[in-house]
Write a protein that holds these residues in place. Sequence first.
Motif, PDB file in Angstrom:
ATOM      1  N   GLU A  41      73.015 -12.272  89.201  1.00  0.00           N
ATOM      2  CA  GLU A  41      71.776 -12.203  89.971  1.00  0.00           C
ATOM      3  C   GLU A  41      71.509 -13.553  90.617  1.00  0.00           C
ATOM      4  OE1 GLU A  41      68.582 -11.066  87.414  1.00  0.00           O
ATOM      5  OE2 GLU A  41      69.330  -9.026  87.184  1.00  0.00           O
ATOM      6  N   VAL A  42      71.022 -13.492  91.851  1.00  0.00           N
ATOM      7  CA  VAL A  42      70.652 -14.689  92.587  1.00  0.00           C
ATOM      8  C   VAL A  42      69.289 -14.440  93.226  1.00  0.00           C
ATOM      9  CG1 VAL A  42      71.241 -16.221  94.500  1.00  0.00           C
ATOM     10  CG2 VAL A  42      73.062 -15.270  93.087  1.00  0.00           C
ATOM     11  N   GLN A  43      68.385 -15.379  93.058  1.00  0.00           N
ATOM     12  CA  GLN A  43      67.063 -15.260  93.673  1.00  0.00           C
ATOM     13  C   GLN A  43      67.156 -15.662  95.138  1.00  0.00           C
ATOM     14  OE1 GLN A  43      64.095 -14.043  92.356  1.00  0.00           O
ATOM     15  NE2 GLN A  43      63.501 -14.151  94.489  1.00  0.00           N
ATOM     16  N   GLY A  44      66.767 -14.745  96.017  1.00  0.00           N
ATOM     17  CA  GLY A  44      66.717 -15.041  97.439  1.00  0.00           C
ATOM     18  C   GLY A  44      65.286 -15.344  97.849  1.00  0.00           C
ATOM     19  N   SER A  45      65.047 -15.441  99.134  1.00  0.00           N
ATOM     20  CA  SER A  45      63.698 -15.699  99.640  1.00  0.00           C
ATOM     21  C   SER A  45      62.770 -14.507  99.461  1.00  0.00           C
ATOM     22  CB  SER A  45      63.756 -16.048 101.129  1.00  0.00           C
ATOM     23  OG  SER A  45      64.481 -17.224 101.318  1.00  0.00           O
ATOM     24  N   TRP A  46      63.326 -13.285  99.525  1.00  0.00           N
ATOM     25  CA  TRP A  46      62.509 -12.081  99.507  1.00  0.00           C
ATOM     26  C   TRP A  46      62.543 -11.330  98.189  1.00  0.00           C
ATOM     27  CZ3 TRP A  46      59.393 -12.060 103.491  1.00  0.00           C
ATOM     28  CH2 TRP A  46      59.808 -12.652 104.685  1.00  0.00           C
ATOM     29  N   THR A  47      63.673 -11.417  97.484  1.00  0.00           N
ATOM     30  CA  THR A  47      63.859 -10.639  96.262  1.00  0.00           C
ATOM     31  C   THR A  47      65.012 -11.225  95.465  1.00  0.00           C
ATOM     32  OG1 THR A  47      64.106  -8.372  95.417  1.00  0.00           O
ATOM     33  CG2 THR A  47      65.464  -8.973  97.303  1.00  0.00           C
ATOM     34  N   THR A  48      65.256 -10.683  94.299  1.00  0.00           N
ATOM     35  CA  THR A  48      66.430 -11.041  93.508  1.00  0.00           C
ATOM     36  C   THR A  48      67.556 -10.111  93.916  1.00  0.00           C
ATOM     37  OG1 THR A  48      65.067 -11.762  91.656  1.00  0.00           O
ATOM     38  CG2 THR A  48      67.375 -11.247  91.184  1.00  0.00           C
ATOM     39  N   TYR A  49      68.693 -10.695  94.264  1.00  0.00           N
ATOM     40  CA  TYR A  49      69.843  -9.918  94.709  1.00  0.00           C
ATOM     41  C   TYR A  49      70.825  -9.740  93.561  1.00  0.00           C
ATOM     42  CZ  TYR A  49      68.043 -11.104  99.316  1.00  0.00           C
ATOM     43  OH  TYR A  49      67.238 -11.260 100.417  1.00  0.00           O
ATOM     44  N   GLN A  50      71.367  -8.537  93.450  1.00  0.00           N
ATOM     45  CA  GLN A  50      72.454  -8.261  92.521  1.00  0.00           C
ATOM     46  C   GLN A  50      73.754  -8.536  93.268  1.00  0.00           C
ATOM     47  OE1 GLN A  50      71.926  -7.199  89.287  1.00  0.00           O
ATOM     48  NE2 GLN A  50      69.774  -7.540  89.793  1.00  0.00           N
ATOM     49  N   LEU A  51      74.607  -9.370  92.696  1.00  0.00           N
ATOM     50  CA  LEU A  51      75.914  -9.634  93.290  1.00  0.00           C
ATOM     51  C   LEU A  51      76.987  -9.044  92.399  1.00  0.00           C
ATOM     52  CD1 LEU A  51      74.243 -11.999  94.754  1.00  0.00           C
ATOM     53  CD2 LEU A  51      76.511 -12.918  95.122  1.00  0.00           C
ATOM     54  N   ARG A  52      77.930  -8.373  93.017  1.00  0.00           N
ATOM     55  CA  ARG A  52      79.087  -7.842  92.304  1.00  0.00           C
ATOM     56  C   ARG A  52      80.327  -8.330  93.032  1.00  0.00           C
ATOM     57  NH1 ARG A  52      76.699  -1.929  91.730  1.00  0.00           N
ATOM     58  NH2 ARG A  52      75.141  -2.418  90.162  1.00  0.00           N
ATOM     59  N   VAL A 128      78.956 -16.773  98.223  1.00  0.00           N
ATOM     60  CA  VAL A 128      77.665 -16.402  97.643  1.00  0.00           C
ATOM     61  C   VAL A 128      76.532 -16.780  98.588  1.00  0.00           C
ATOM     62  CG1 VAL A 128      76.066 -16.845  95.737  1.00  0.00           C
ATOM     63  CG2 VAL A 128      78.506 -16.471  95.265  1.00  0.00           C
ATOM     64  N   GLU A 129      76.576 -17.996  99.135  1.00  0.00           N
ATOM     65  CA  GLU A 129      75.508 -18.447 100.033  1.00  0.00           C
ATOM     66  C   GLU A 129      75.420 -17.589 101.286  1.00  0.00           C
ATOM     67  OE1 GLU A 129      76.273 -22.620 100.622  1.00  0.00           O
ATOM     68  OE2 GLU A 129      75.733 -23.094  98.530  1.00  0.00           O
ATOM     69  N   ILE A 130      76.559 -17.241 101.870  1.00  0.00           N
ATOM     70  CA  ILE A 130      76.559 -16.399 103.070  1.00  0.00           C
ATOM     71  C   ILE A 130      75.941 -15.039 102.761  1.00  0.00           C
ATOM     72  CG2 ILE A 130      78.049 -15.106 104.663  1.00  0.00           C
ATOM     73  CD1 ILE A 130      79.938 -17.621 104.560  1.00  0.00           C
ATOM     74  N   ALA A 131      76.322 -14.449 101.638  1.00  0.00           N
ATOM     75  CA  ALA A 131      75.788 -13.132 101.268  1.00  0.00           C
ATOM     76  C   ALA A 131      74.272 -13.188 101.122  1.00  0.00           C
ATOM     77  CB  ALA A 131      76.432 -12.651  99.967  1.00  0.00           C
ATOM     78  N   VAL A 132      73.774 -14.179 100.402  1.00  0.00           N
ATOM     79  CA  VAL A 132      72.325 -14.291 100.180  1.00  0.00           C
ATOM     80  C   VAL A 132      71.605 -14.609 101.490  1.00  0.00           C
ATOM     81  CG1 VAL A 132      70.533 -15.616  98.988  1.00  0.00           C
ATOM     82  CG2 VAL A 132      72.570 -14.863  97.740  1.00  0.00           C
ATOM     83  N   GLU A 133      72.159 -15.516 102.288  1.00  0.00           N
ATOM     84  CA  GLU A 133      71.526 -15.861 103.570  1.00  0.00           C
ATOM     85  C   GLU A 133      71.453 -14.662 104.506  1.00  0.00           C
ATOM     86  OE1 GLU A 133      73.764 -19.200 105.051  1.00  0.00           O
ATOM     87  OE2 GLU A 133      72.952 -20.538 103.503  1.00  0.00           O
ATOM     88  N   GLU A 134      72.507 -13.870 104.575  1.00  0.00           N
ATOM     89  CA  GLU A 134      72.489 -12.703 105.461  1.00  0.00           C
ATOM     90  C   GLU A 134      71.496 -11.656 104.960  1.00  0.00           C
ATOM     91  OE1 GLU A 134      73.457 -12.915 108.304  1.00  0.00           O
ATOM     92  OE2 GLU A 134      75.347 -13.984 108.439  1.00  0.00           O
ATOM     93  N   CYS A 135      71.443 -11.449 103.646  1.00  0.00           N
ATOM     94  CA  CYS A 135      70.472 -10.500 103.106  1.00  0.00           C
ATOM     95  C   CYS A 135      69.046 -10.984 103.363  1.00  0.00           C
ATOM     96  CB  CYS A 135      70.709 -10.281 101.614  1.00  0.00           C
ATOM     97  SG  CYS A 135      72.156  -9.266 101.266  1.00  0.00           S
ATOM     98  N   ASP A 136      68.798 -12.273 103.161  1.00  0.00           N
ATOM     99  CA  ASP A 136      67.473 -12.832 103.444  1.00  0.00           C
ATOM    100  C   ASP A 136      67.125 -12.707 104.926  1.00  0.00           C
ATOM    101  OD1 ASP A 136      66.715 -13.602 100.881  1.00  0.00           O
ATOM    102  OD2 ASP A 136      67.256 -15.711 101.153  1.00  0.00           O
ATOM    103  N   ARG A 137      68.106 -12.969 105.766  1.00  0.00           N
ATOM    104  CA  ARG A 137      67.878 -12.954 107.220  1.00  0.00           C
ATOM    105  C   ARG A 137      67.444 -11.581 107.726  1.00  0.00           C
ATOM    106  NH1 ARG A 137      72.809 -14.534 111.204  1.00  0.00           N
ATOM    107  NH2 ARG A 137      72.425 -12.801 112.555  1.00  0.00           N
ATOM    108  N   PHE A 138      68.043 -10.521 107.177  1.00  0.00           N
ATOM    109  CA  PHE A 138      67.777  -9.183 107.695  1.00  0.00           C
ATOM    110  C   PHE A 138      66.870  -8.349 106.799  1.00  0.00           C
ATOM    111  CE2 PHE A 138      71.789 -10.384 109.823  1.00  0.00           C
ATOM    112  CZ  PHE A 138      71.340 -10.306 111.130  1.00  0.00           C
ATOM    113  N   TYR A 139      66.487  -8.844 105.654  1.00  0.00           N
ATOM    114  CA  TYR A 139      65.616  -8.104 104.732  1.00  0.00           C
ATOM    115  C   TYR A 139      64.336  -7.619 105.429  1.00  0.00           C
ATOM    116  CZ  TYR A 139      63.241  -6.962 100.336  1.00  0.00           C
ATOM    117  OH  TYR A 139      62.581  -6.322  99.315  1.00  0.00           O
TER     118      TYR A 139
END
Length: 167
Positions: A41-52, A128-139
């Motif tokens: 799990e990684v905390q993003g700007s909007w929510t906690t993301y599950q990473l697999r 990991v950073e790219i995944a979280v940044e893209e999810c935050d960007r489009f959330y």
Amino acid sequence: MKTEESRFEAEEDSAPLDMLMALFEARGWPCGSSNEEMSGEVQGSWTTYQLRCVWRAEDQVLQLLCLPEIRVPDEKRAAAEELLSLINEQMWLGHFDVWSNGGVLLYRNGTMLGDEGLLSLSQAQALVEIAVEECDRFYPAFQFVLWGDKSPRDALEAAMVDPAGEA
């Protein structure tokens, strides 16, 4: 005295899941693993993301999935898929998708690691950073479509507003 993270920076490239586990542990992020998969799990700007992360040794491919805990209801599926198309046109690495089973939104990125099948700490951090940044960007765009009843184009435009100047 060296920190945990600097200790890993000094080490050689490692098996992909080992390196990702080391990164998560060094950052204090919750994680676990099996032979061919790790999750955390990684905390993003909007929510906690599950990473697999799934390692396919026979292909030397590491697949990273980032799940922002968004489910797409059937009645919003067409609008969500139109939004996905608009978003994916802007992506350089990875893409967004909706699993047909359960309507779960996810970001997916597959990385070929070459003959040795090793991952460096900088590669692990970047993935990991790219995944979280893209999810935050489009959330926000997904929120606008799924709960704000905006059109996909309007939702993306509203989510992509960049502030001008400094506050």
